[in-house]
Design a protein around this motif. Structure first.
Motif, mmCIF file in Angstrom:
data_model
loop_
_atom_site.group_PDB
_atom_site.id
_atom_site.type_symbol
_atom_site.label_atom_id
_atom_site.label_comp_id
_atom_site.label_asym_id
_atom_site.label_seq_id
_atom_site.Cartn_x
_atom_site.Cartn_y
_atom_site.Cartn_z
ATOM 1 N N LEU A 50 -26.963 77.132 46.042
ATOM 2 C CA LEU A 50 -27.116 77.609 44.671
ATOM 3 C C LEU A 50 -26.849 76.496 43.664
ATOM 4 O O LEU A 50 -27.618 76.316 42.712
ATOM 5 N N ARG A 51 -25.807 75.711 43.901
ATOM 6 C CA ARG A 51 -25.524 74.580 42.999
ATOM 7 C C ARG A 51 -26.668 73.568 43.008
ATOM 8 O O ARG A 51 -27.063 73.056 41.962
ATOM 9 N N ALA A 52 -27.197 73.267 44.194
ATOM 10 C CA ALA A 52 -28.286 72.294 44.300
ATOM 11 C C ALA A 52 -29.530 72.782 43.572
ATOM 12 O O ALA A 52 -30.180 72.016 42.849
ATOM 13 N N VAL A 53 -29.855 74.051 43.737
ATOM 14 C CA VAL A 53 -31.032 74.618 43.071
ATOM 15 C C VAL A 53 -30.846 74.576 41.555
ATOM 16 O O VAL A 53 -31.761 74.191 40.818
ATOM 17 N N LEU A 54 -29.677 74.934 41.097
ATOM 18 C CA LEU A 54 -29.424 74.922 39.657
ATOM 19 C C LEU A 54 -29.364 73.508 39.096
ATOM 20 O O LEU A 54 -29.796 73.274 37.964
ATOM 21 N N ARG A 55 -28.866 72.576 39.868
ATOM 22 C CA ARG A 55 -28.805 71.180 39.422
ATOM 23 C C ARG A 55 -30.207 70.613 39.214
ATOM 24 O O ARG A 55 -30.430 69.802 38.323
ATOM 25 N N GLU A 56 -31.155 71.054 40.030
ATOM 26 C CA GLU A 56 -32.526 70.551 39.938
ATOM 27 C C GLU A 56 -33.385 71.326 38.948
ATOM 28 O O GLU A 56 -34.544 70.977 38.730
ATOM 29 N N ALA A 57 -32.836 72.361 38.331
ATOM 30 C CA ALA A 57 -33.600 73.178 37.395
ATOM 31 C C ALA A 57 -33.989 72.372 36.158
ATOM 32 O O ALA A 57 -33.235 71.507 35.705
ATOM 33 N N THR A 58 -35.144 72.685 35.640
ATOM 34 C CA THR A 58 -35.630 72.014 34.435
ATOM 35 C C THR A 58 -34.810 72.463 33.224
ATOM 36 O O THR A 58 -34.194 73.531 33.246
ATOM 37 N N PRO A 59 -34.823 71.678 32.161
ATOM 38 C CA PRO A 59 -34.070 72.072 30.960
ATOM 39 C C PRO A 59 -34.499 73.446 30.420
ATOM 40 O O PRO A 59 -33.654 74.210 29.957
ATOM 41 N N GLY A 60 -35.764 73.763 30.505
ATOM 42 C CA GLY A 60 -36.227 75.067 30.042
ATOM 43 C C GLY A 60 -35.611 76.204 30.827
ATOM 44 O O GLY A 60 -35.256 77.243 30.273
ATOM 45 N N VAL A 61 -35.474 76.009 32.123
ATOM 46 C CA VAL A 61 -34.857 77.026 32.978
ATOM 47 C C VAL A 61 -33.370 77.131 32.659
ATOM 48 O O VAL A 61 -32.813 78.228 32.600
ATOM 49 N N ARG A 62 -32.739 76.002 32.443
ATOM 50 C CA ARG A 62 -31.306 76.013 32.138
ATOM 51 C C ARG A 62 -30.999 76.772 30.856
ATOM 52 O O ARG A 62 -29.899 77.291 30.695
ATOM 53 N N ALA A 63 -31.948 76.834 29.953
ATOM 54 C CA ALA A 63 -31.749 77.546 28.698
ATOM 55 C C ALA A 63 -32.057 79.035 28.824
ATOM 56 O O ALA A 63 -31.808 79.794 27.894
ATOM 57 N N GLY A 64 -32.565 79.461 29.965
ATOM 58 C CA GLY A 64 -32.980 80.853 30.137
ATOM 59 C C GLY A 64 -31.866 81.787 30.560
ATOM 60 O O GLY A 64 -30.750 81.366 30.884
ATOM 61 N N ARG A 65 -32.193 83.056 30.592
ATOM 62 C CA ARG A 65 -31.206 84.095 30.932
ATOM 63 C C ARG A 65 -30.892 84.141 32.424
ATOM 64 O O ARG A 65 -29.785 84.521 32.797
ATOM 65 N N LEU A 66 -31.830 83.762 33.261
ATOM 66 C CA LEU A 66 -31.591 83.816 34.699
ATOM 67 C C LEU A 66 -30.446 82.886 35.097
ATOM 68 O O LEU A 66 -29.570 83.257 35.874
ATOM 69 N N VAL A 67 -30.440 81.698 34.554
ATOM 70 C CA VAL A 67 -29.381 80.736 34.863
ATOM 71 C C VAL A 67 -28.031 81.253 34.370
ATOM 72 O O VAL A 67 -27.003 81.015 35.004
#
Length: 101
Positions: A50-67
């Motif tokens: 989970l940490r690895a997947v989130l670390r590789e997330a794009t900035p747009g994804v990081r700003a979303g509700r799912l994250v």
């Protein structure tokens, strides 16, 4: 109530609320959030993955509700007994996002 129990309850609730928002159409995930969900759906669920997947997330994804729901889960998943129901609720959310309406 312990801190871990409180976090478990909050994560389970937040995942259920986000799922209901998705199902009702009040939240529409970004295509990149769907891609993230698809990757998680095929992954083994533990804190490291989970940490690895989130670390590789794009900035747009990081700003979303799912994250917002997934990021705190890294502190809970696989760390303490009684987190199976949290993981199940998160997986139900991810599975819903990977099934196009």
């Amino acid at each position: 109530m312990t801190t871990t129990t409180a976090l478990n309850e909050a994560l389970r609730r937040d995942a259920a609320v986000l799922l209901e928002s998705y199902r009702s159409g009040t939240w529409v995930p970004d295509p990149a959030e769907r891609t993230l969900a698809e990757g998680l759906a095929r992954s083994r669920w533990d804190a490291h993955v989970l940490r690895a997947v989130l670390r590789e997330a794009t900035p747009g994804v990081r700003a979303g509700r799912l994250v917002d729901v997934l990021a705190p889960a890294t502190d809970v998943v696989g760390q303490a007994p009684g987190t199976d129901d949290v993981v199940l609720q998160l997986r139900v959310l991810v599975d819903a996002l990977t099934t196009w309406p």
